[in-house]
Design a protein around this motif. Structure first.
Motif: not given
Ligand SMILES: *[C@@H]1O[C@H](CO)[C@@H](O)[C@H](O)[C@H]1NC(C)=O
Ligand SMILES: *[C@@H]1O[C@H](CO)[C@@H](O)[C@H](O)[C@H]1NC(C)=O
Ligand SMILES: *[C@@H]1O[C@H](CO)[C@@H](O)[C@H](O)[C@H]1NC(C)=O
Ligand SMILES: *[C@@H]1O[C@H](CO)[C@@H](O)[C@H](O)[C@H]1NC(C)=O
Ligand SMILES: *[C@@H]1O[C@H](CO)[C@@H](O)[C@H](O)[C@H]1NC(C)=O
Ligand SMILES: *[C@@H]1O[C@H](CO)[C@@H](O)[C@H](O)[C@H]1NC(C)=O
Length: 526
Positions: A456-480
């Motif tokens: 899932i994609y978190a609300d762009p106007r806020a942030r999840l603190e501990k959880l990684d959402d689909a966006f965070d995992l995408a960034i991780k994948g791209v960076v690797e």
């Protein structure tokens, strides 16, 4: 809280300043053998600048270059030329900046960037953040960075002309011939709030999100990413906020000629190639996120009436990491990330709450087959049960698609029933599913529920603190991926070009092109 912070801040600063000075000398010792390459010293925070002015280090060189002096936004040709000329800036934890000319650095630049990144990574938890900004900074950002330091995952965002993003949204009436897309751009691309009909969902966090809205949702999430940088030399990857999905959508349904369909992608790459950021890796550190399926960017022939544009077929796209919502199994350069769902939590608690709701839900049927594009449905709901165990009939539906988001032990959260077997009536879906023991079913359900934040994609106007959402995992994948391409280039090797693109699906899923039991699924006539 604030008072407490003020009282302790001063002595802490002194300590850190001393630490910083020591670190600085140590840094000069190691990297300073070529003094001509260290013409300027500077700092980011005003406080640090003042401290430096009273400090003997100053006498090394008094020229102040601050981050502001490096323009990284595409402005004019003049700016571009200057930038090309000017400088590479290393930023050691935002406290000291060395300004080193490109010519002097060319040979050692890559090594130093890597070494610096390593040093930065080690020291990040120790070094001070800028206190001025710290106080204003979102506390969730601070917590996220404490949990996962920014070193090695900074993203540089290209400043594109609005022609390549916002202007498409202004043309929202053109994006779909039959359906007004404009409503879907409310709430930073999430669409209208769904409310909580029949108390199926939660009070907030649910939106009527269009399945092809990812271009804008991803961009809006990126604006809130906790590790942005304006210094492309420090970035792990370069994000190009081009809304390729919206671009092509304008021309899918009416007879437009190919030059019209391709105009913006051709112009985009012309622009990117002219920018200094492109030269660093021939665009191999760039990535583009387009919220449509790869086939929309894969026009087969040259005819005006063929479907889609040729974005993914252009020479530049072979270097850029192209991210879509469904990738082609036979392409080296496109990678899939999940479709946007209706669920856009703005806190970890909203995710936990939804997961618990799913856990409590009684399943009437042992399995409810999610749609073939099941990932979309993990969060999308009402007709389809969320938290259901996906049943796939083809490994191309998810297993080789969402490599950055789904675990590799496919059978731990899903069932694969070969489509051929079903069509030939060799197996019945019911009997396959009913043979799975109920303890295994429970374990799978729990696994699926645990996967919810990843798709899932978190609300762009806020942030999840501990959880990684689909966006965070995408960034991780791209960076690797970019890291490995960078390493390859540095070693003068070329692994990623060595395999037949026909086998991309298994190269990326299993790291090999050896024969595989799924080969039959991905055979095609060439
Ligand atoms: C770039 O540097 C060269 C010499 O190194 C100089 O002649 C030229 O004017 C510079 N260009 C700009 C735009 O600063
Ligand atoms: C440092 O960078 C700034 C901004 O790019 C540039 O104007 C200046 O000439 C550079 N300093 C040196 C000594 O190269
Ligand atoms: C980058 O530069 C822009 C414009 O100067 C500024 O608004 C933004 O805050 C900067 N971002 C970062 C991460 O420094
Ligand atoms: C394509 O269509 C545009 C707009 O209708 C027209 O201006 C252009 O000349 C056409 N190009 C070709 C090659 O037919
Ligand atoms: C792609 O990257 C390679 C370096 O790996 C470079 O030689 C080539 O020119 C790049 N292609 C384009 C179109 O820029
Ligand atoms: C890598 O290999 C491909 C062909 O296999 C070639 O076209 C490309 O230029 C090579 N790139 C580099 C950086 O050597």
């Amino acid at each position: 809280m604030d008072n407490h912070h003020n009282i302790t801040a001063r002595p802490r600063n002194k300590f850190w300043f001393a630490f910083f000075v020591l670190f600085f000398f140590w840094y000069l010792l190691i990297y300073g053998s070529d003094w001509s390459s260290l013409p300027g010293l500077s700092s980011v925070s005003r406080q640090q600048q003042q401290q430096q002015q009273q400090n003997p280090i100053e006498s090394v060189d008094n020229r102040q270059n601050s981050l502001d002096s490096i323009s990284v936004n595409p402005k004019s040709d003049d700016d571009v030329a200057k930038e090309k000329n000017a400088s590479v800036v290393f930023d050691v934890n935002d406290n000291s900046i060395e300004n080193v000319t490109v010519e002097e650095q060319k040979t050692t630049k890559n090594n130093e960037i890597e070494d610096l990144a390593a040093v930065e990574k080690e020291l990040e938890p120790l070094l001070p953040k800028q206190d001025d900004e710290d106080e204003e900074e979102d506390s969730v950002v601070k917590k996220r960075r404490a949990r996962k330091p920014c070193a090695g995952r900074y993203i540089y965002v290209h400043d594109l002309p609005t022609r390549f993003n916002d202007d498409y949204i202004k043309q929202c009436k053109l994006l779909n011939k039959w359906h007004d897309m404009c409503q879907y751009f409310a709430n930073d691309g999430l669409g209208e709030n769904l409310g909580n009909p029949q108390r199926l969902f939660q009070r907030s966090a649910w939106y009527v999100t269009h399945q092809f809205s990812l271009d804008v949702i991803f961009h809006d999430r990126m604006k809130q990413y906790e590790c942005l940088t304006n210094d492309s030399s420090k970035a792990a990857a370069v994000y190009v906020p081009y809304y390729g999905g919206f671009d092509v959508a304008r021309f899918l349904w009416d007879p437009y000629n190919t030059s019209v369909k391709d105009a913006d992608s051709v112009e985009l790459f012309r622009l990117l190639r002219s920018r200094p950021e492109w030269d660093a890796m021939g665009g191999k550190d760039h990535f583009i996120v387009s919220g449509r399926i790869a086939w929309d960017f894969h026009r087969a022939g040259g005819g005006d009436d063929e479907w889609g544009n040729k974005l993914l077929l252009m020479p530049e796209s072979q270097n850029v990491t192209m991210v879509t919502i469904e990738s082609s199994p036979w392409d080296k350069n496109d990678f899939a990330i999940p479709y946007p769902t209706y669920f856009h939590p703005s806190s970890d608690d909203q995710v936990y709450e939804w997961q618990n709701k799913m856990r409590r839900q009684k399943r009437r049927a042992l399995f409810s087959a999610c749609s073939l594009r099941a990932i979309r449905s993990l969060g999308r709901s009402t007709s389809i049960d969320s938290g259901c165990i996906p049943v796939f009939f083809h490994p191309g539906s998810a297993y080789i698609q969402y490599l950055w988001h789904l675990p590799k032990d496919f059978s731990s959260y899903s069932v694969l029933i070969p489509e051929g077997d079903v069509k030939n009536k060799k197996v019945s879906i019911d009997s396959v599913l009913s043979r799975i023991p109920s303890s295994k079913v429970s374990a799978m359900r729990e696994k699926v529920i645990k996967l919810i934040p990843s798709v899932i994609y978190a609300d762009p106007r806020a942030r999840l603190e501990k959880l990684d959402d689909a966006f965070d995992l995408a960034i991780k994948g791209v960076v690797e991926r970019v890291d490995s391409l960078r390493k390859e280039m540095k070693e003068g090797r070329n692994y990623s070009d060595e395999f037949d693109s026909e086998y991309s699906w298994k190269y990326y899923a299993f790291g090999t092109t050896e024969p595989h039991e799924w080969d039959n699924y991905f055979k095609r006539y060439r």
